[in-house]
Write a protein that holds these residues in place. Structure first.
Motif, PDB file in Angstrom:
ATOM      1  N   ALA A  33      14.337   1.704   5.563  1.00  0.00           N
ATOM      2  CA  ALA A  33      14.302   0.981   4.412  1.00  0.00           C
ATOM      3  C   ALA A  33      12.793   0.640   3.720  1.00  0.00           C
ATOM      4  CB  ALA A  33      15.217  -0.269   4.628  1.00  0.00           C
ATOM      5  N   ALA A  34      12.079   0.411   5.035  1.00  0.00           N
ATOM      6  CA  ALA A  34      10.625  -0.102   4.857  1.00  0.00           C
ATOM      7  C   ALA A  34       9.749   0.923   4.243  1.00  0.00           C
ATOM      8  CB  ALA A  34      10.055  -0.493   6.227  1.00  0.00           C
ATOM      9  N   GLY A  35       9.930   2.104   4.429  1.00  0.00           N
ATOM     10  CA  GLY A  35       9.259   3.210   3.923  1.00  0.00           C
ATOM     11  C   GLY A  35       9.660   3.438   2.425  1.00  0.00           C
ATOM     12  N   THR A  36      11.016   3.615   2.221  1.00  0.00           N
ATOM     13  CA  THR A  36      11.662   3.528   0.999  1.00  0.00           C
ATOM     14  C   THR A  36      10.982   2.588  -0.087  1.00  0.00           C
ATOM     15  OG1 THR A  36      13.771   4.597   1.791  1.00  0.00           O
ATOM     16  CG2 THR A  36      13.698   3.900  -0.108  1.00  0.00           C
ATOM     17  N   ALA A  70       3.637  -3.745  -0.081  1.00  0.00           N
ATOM     18  CA  ALA A  70       3.506  -2.405   0.567  1.00  0.00           C
ATOM     19  C   ALA A  70       2.516  -2.033   1.597  1.00  0.00           C
ATOM     20  CB  ALA A  70       3.478  -1.552  -0.878  1.00  0.00           C
ATOM     21  N   VAL A  71       1.393  -2.443   1.119  1.00  0.00           N
ATOM     22  CA  VAL A  71       0.186  -2.240   1.994  1.00  0.00           C
ATOM     23  C   VAL A  71       0.536  -2.676   3.416  1.00  0.00           C
ATOM     24  CG1 VAL A  71      -2.097  -2.377   2.464  1.00  0.00           C
ATOM     25  CG2 VAL A  71      -1.603  -1.786   0.305  1.00  0.00           C
ATOM     26  N   VAL A  72       0.689  -3.867   3.514  1.00  0.00           N
ATOM     27  CA  VAL A  72       1.053  -4.503   4.886  1.00  0.00           C
ATOM     28  C   VAL A  72       2.168  -3.770   5.581  1.00  0.00           C
ATOM     29  CG1 VAL A  72       1.735  -6.575   6.028  1.00  0.00           C
ATOM     30  CG2 VAL A  72       0.189  -6.618   4.105  1.00  0.00           C
ATOM     31  N   ILE A  73       3.429  -3.493   4.815  1.00  0.00           N
ATOM     32  CA  ILE A  73       4.530  -2.960   5.405  1.00  0.00           C
ATOM     33  C   ILE A  73       4.394  -1.532   5.946  1.00  0.00           C
ATOM     34  CG2 ILE A  73       7.043  -2.200   5.108  1.00  0.00           C
ATOM     35  CD1 ILE A  73       7.275  -4.528   3.304  1.00  0.00           C
ATOM     36  N   TYR A  74       3.591  -0.724   4.912  1.00  0.00           N
ATOM     37  CA  TYR A  74       3.478   0.679   5.395  1.00  0.00           C
ATOM     38  C   TYR A  74       2.403   0.811   6.679  1.00  0.00           C
ATOM     39  CZ  TYR A  74       2.775   5.590   4.787  1.00  0.00           C
ATOM     40  OH  TYR A  74       2.931   7.099   4.976  1.00  0.00           O
ATOM     41  N   ALA A  75       1.458  -0.142   6.669  1.00  0.00           N
ATOM     42  CA  ALA A  75       0.532  -0.166   7.702  1.00  0.00           C
ATOM     43  C   ALA A  75       1.152  -0.573   8.921  1.00  0.00           C
ATOM     44  CB  ALA A  75      -0.827  -1.004   7.302  1.00  0.00           C
ATOM     45  N   LEU A  76       2.047  -1.489   9.101  1.00  0.00           N
ATOM     46  CA  LEU A  76       2.609  -1.913  10.026  1.00  0.00           C
ATOM     47  C   LEU A  76       3.761  -1.088  10.623  1.00  0.00           C
ATOM     48  CD1 LEU A  76       3.328  -5.796   9.285  1.00  0.00           C
ATOM     49  CD2 LEU A  76       1.707  -5.102  10.952  1.00  0.00           C
ATOM     50  N   ILE A 103      -3.241   7.294   6.905  1.00  0.00           N
ATOM     51  CA  ILE A 103      -4.466   6.200   6.889  1.00  0.00           C
ATOM     52  C   ILE A 103      -5.049   6.463   5.495  1.00  0.00           C
ATOM     53  CG2 ILE A 103      -6.716   5.946   7.634  1.00  0.00           C
ATOM     54  CD1 ILE A 103      -5.746   6.854  10.526  1.00  0.00           C
ATOM     55  N   ALA A 104      -5.151   7.831   5.222  1.00  0.00           N
ATOM     56  CA  ALA A 104      -5.675   8.024   3.559  1.00  0.00           C
ATOM     57  C   ALA A 104      -4.536   7.242   2.731  1.00  0.00           C
ATOM     58  CB  ALA A 104      -5.569   9.309   3.365  1.00  0.00           C
ATOM     59  N   ALA A 105      -3.253   7.398   2.953  1.00  0.00           N
ATOM     60  CA  ALA A 105      -2.476   6.661   1.953  1.00  0.00           C
ATOM     61  C   ALA A 105      -2.629   5.043   2.011  1.00  0.00           C
ATOM     62  CB  ALA A 105      -1.061   7.223   2.163  1.00  0.00           C
ATOM     63  N   SER A 106      -2.802   4.688   2.999  1.00  0.00           N
ATOM     64  CA  SER A 106      -3.059   3.158   3.244  1.00  0.00           C
ATOM     65  C   SER A 106      -4.281   2.619   2.495  1.00  0.00           C
ATOM     66  CB  SER A 106      -3.180   2.797   4.843  1.00  0.00           C
ATOM     67  OG  SER A 106      -1.818   3.083   5.373  1.00  0.00           O
ATOM     68  N   VAL A 107      -5.234   3.535   2.706  1.00  0.00           N
ATOM     69  CA  VAL A 107      -6.617   3.408   1.987  1.00  0.00           C
ATOM     70  C   VAL A 107      -6.558   3.363   0.573  1.00  0.00           C
ATOM     71  CG1 VAL A 107      -8.973   4.189   1.378  1.00  0.00           C
ATOM     72  CG2 VAL A 107      -8.131   4.305   4.041  1.00  0.00           C
ATOM     73  N   PHE A 108      -5.789   4.337   0.044  1.00  0.00           N
ATOM     74  CA  PHE A 108      -5.699   4.243  -1.477  1.00  0.00           C
ATOM     75  C   PHE A 108      -4.525   3.241  -1.918  1.00  0.00           C
ATOM     76  CE2 PHE A 108      -7.067   8.748  -1.298  1.00  0.00           C
ATOM     77  CZ  PHE A 108      -7.858   8.815  -2.438  1.00  0.00           C
ATOM     78  N   ALA A 109      -3.619   2.717  -0.993  1.00  0.00           N
ATOM     79  CA  ALA A 109      -2.797   1.553  -1.461  1.00  0.00           C
ATOM     80  C   ALA A 109      -3.394   0.440  -1.609  1.00  0.00           C
ATOM     81  CB  ALA A 109      -1.684   1.766  -0.295  1.00  0.00           C
ATOM     82  N   SER A 110      -4.409   0.193  -0.709  1.00  0.00           N
ATOM     83  CA  SER A 110      -5.474  -0.895  -0.485  1.00  0.00           C
ATOM     84  C   SER A 110      -6.174  -0.901  -1.756  1.00  0.00           C
ATOM     85  CB  SER A 110      -6.311  -0.789   0.631  1.00  0.00           C
ATOM     86  OG  SER A 110      -5.583  -0.939   1.940  1.00  0.00           O
ATOM     87  N   LEU A 111      -6.807   0.094  -2.203  1.00  0.00           N
ATOM     88  CA  LEU A 111      -7.595   0.169  -3.506  1.00  0.00           C
ATOM     89  C   LEU A 111      -6.754  -0.089  -4.823  1.00  0.00           C
ATOM     90  CD1 LEU A 111      -9.731   3.603  -2.714  1.00  0.00           C
ATOM     91  CD2 LEU A 111     -10.478   1.067  -2.652  1.00  0.00           C
ATOM     92  N   LEU A 112      -5.497   0.298  -4.684  1.00  0.00           N
ATOM     93  CA  LEU A 112      -4.699  -0.076  -5.511  1.00  0.00           C
ATOM     94  C   LEU A 112      -4.448  -1.600  -5.793  1.00  0.00           C
ATOM     95  CD1 LEU A 112      -2.583   0.990  -7.886  1.00  0.00           C
ATOM     96  CD2 LEU A 112      -0.799   0.921  -6.131  1.00  0.00           C
ATOM     97  N   PHE A 113      -4.329  -2.188  -4.646  1.00  0.00           N
ATOM     98  CA  PHE A 113      -4.018  -3.727  -4.789  1.00  0.00           C
ATOM     99  C   PHE A 113      -5.192  -4.086  -5.244  1.00  0.00           C
ATOM    100  CE2 PHE A 113      -5.609  -7.193  -2.072  1.00  0.00           C
ATOM    101  CZ  PHE A 113      -4.707  -7.999  -2.619  1.00  0.00           C
ATOM    102  N   ILE A 114      -6.499  -3.835  -5.005  1.00  0.00           N
ATOM    103  CA  ILE A 114      -7.629  -4.438  -5.409  1.00  0.00           C
ATOM    104  C   ILE A 114      -7.871  -4.357  -6.704  1.00  0.00           C
ATOM    105  CG2 ILE A 114     -10.260  -3.955  -5.459  1.00  0.00           C
ATOM    106  CD1 ILE A 114     -10.033  -3.301  -2.298  1.00  0.00           C
ATOM    107  N   VAL A 115      -7.461  -3.141  -7.589  1.00  0.00           N
ATOM    108  CA  VAL A 115      -7.676  -2.994  -8.868  1.00  0.00           C
ATOM    109  C   VAL A 115      -6.514  -3.982  -9.751  1.00  0.00           C
ATOM    110  CG1 VAL A 115      -8.819  -0.635  -8.893  1.00  0.00           C
ATOM    111  CG2 VAL A 115      -6.432  -0.943  -8.946  1.00  0.00           C
ATOM    112  N   TYR A 116      -5.831  -3.992  -8.966  1.00  0.00           N
ATOM    113  CA  TYR A 116      -4.619  -4.877  -9.772  1.00  0.00           C
ATOM    114  C   TYR A 116      -5.096  -6.549  -9.567  1.00  0.00           C
ATOM    115  CZ  TYR A 116      -0.691  -1.647 -10.653  1.00  0.00           C
ATOM    116  OH  TYR A 116       0.101  -0.897 -11.010  1.00  0.00           O
ATOM    117  N   VAL A 117      -5.768  -6.846  -8.546  1.00  0.00           N
ATOM    118  CA  VAL A 117      -6.550  -7.998  -8.601  1.00  0.00           C
ATOM    119  C   VAL A 117      -7.477  -8.304  -9.652  1.00  0.00           C
ATOM    120  CG1 VAL A 117      -7.897  -9.722  -7.040  1.00  0.00           C
ATOM    121  CG2 VAL A 117      -5.846  -8.487  -6.003  1.00  0.00           C
TER     122      VAL A 117
END
Length: 302
Positions: free
Chosen positions: A45-48, A99-105, A124-138
């Motif tokens: 469920a977490a990944g989905t 999503a970033v926190v859950i996927y990383a954990l 790791i690359a997916a987590s980096v891009f997900a973090s960048l996604l969060f930043i641009v929404y901020v």
């Protein structure tokens, strides 16, 4: 070429700082779920949840870019476009950081064993891009925020943005409630659930009325209604912030310490602790909302 008939593409919509931020959101969002689907992988469920979040944010962002570029949003009479985009940016910010926190954990690890180094690197690359996604929404939330004296949508104000956060926190509380929280044991804890439910419904109703542009349907001034409701929500959450910890952690009704026999993920004590933390967080958010509502003198636009 000068735009005379209004049919040319609105290039300025994507050339502006907010437009650039939205383009980056589409790029980072597509990169994230593509990496996950290609090699990083996900499960349970977490990944989905993470993949659904990234796909949802990407789809809505592309929809917004398309509407801004083609001026199609002027035909969407069921939406107050400024309120919709401001509300989505805040919601996407909350969803993407979750999503970033859950996927990383759940999926990211430093060692190659047992998933292999290639899968680890993709995650790791997916987590980096997900973090960048969060930043641009901020960044979009920051750029789109209302400023005193300027024409602005309600959802772009601090009070409007806090409504999104309040509803999101309530969803976390509901998630913990259905996970072995044992809230039905006492009438007092059932009252707390009623508080969470009532405030969530009214907060979502305020968001929907603004996003759909139907706030004029109120017979009383909308701002007065919102302030009155916020006062009520503060009082109700204050009662829940006192009652819930007492009936969950006082030795007369519950336990101050986590039971040793509790298994991780299926422990009532853990759920009760999560609810306690987010109850107090929402109480703080409603208090801040009330303070800003008193100071809110923006010139609004539909």
């Amino acid at each position: 070429m000068e735009n005379v008939d209004g049919h040319a593409l609105n290039v300025g919509a994507v050339a502006s700082p907010i437009g650039v931020a939205r383009l980056l959101q589409a790029v980072f969002g597509c990169s994230t779920f593509s990496l996950v689907a290609h090699r990083a992988g996900f499960s349970a469920a977490a990944g989905t949840f993470c993949v659904v979040v990234w796909c949802f944010c990407f789809a809505v962002t592309v929809f917004i870019i398309t509407c801004e570029l083609t001026r199609m949003h002027s035909c969407l009479h069921v939406l107050s476009w400024g309120n919709f985009t401001a509300a989505f940016a805040m919601l996407a910010t909350l969803l993407s950081i979750t999503a970033v926190v859950i996927y990383a954990l759940y999926f990211v690890q430093l060692s190659c064993y047992p998933i292999g180094c290639e899968v680890r690197d993709f995650r790791i690359a997916a987590s980096v891009f997900a973090s960048l996604l969060f930043i641009v929404y901020v960044v979009e939330v920051f750029l789109n925020r209302a400023r005193p004296g300027q024409a602005s949508s309600y959802m772009a104000t601090v009070s409007g943005l806090l409504k999104i956060v309040q509803a999101f926190v309530a969803c976390i509380i509901f998630g913990a409630l259905v996970s072995e929280s044992q809230y039905k044991r006492y009438v007092a804890t059932q009252w707390c659930v009623a508080v969470y439910s009532f405030c969530f419904v009214v907060t979502v109703a305020i968001i929907v009325l603004n996003v759909t542009g139907k706030r004029t349907a109120f017979h009383c001034p909308f701002e007065r209604f919102v302030v009155s409701y916020t006062v009520l929500a503060v009082l109700m959450y204050l009662s829940a912030a006192v009652i819930w910890p007492v009936f969950c952690f006082d030795n007369k009704y519950g336990s101050m310490r986590r039971p040793q026999q509790c298994s991780w993920g299926r422990c009532a004590w853990d759920s009760q602790l999560v609810i306690t933390i987010f109850t107090h967080l929402n109480l703080l958010l409603y208090i801040v909302d009330l303070v800003y509502s008193q100071r809110l003198h923006f010139v609004t636009q539909p």
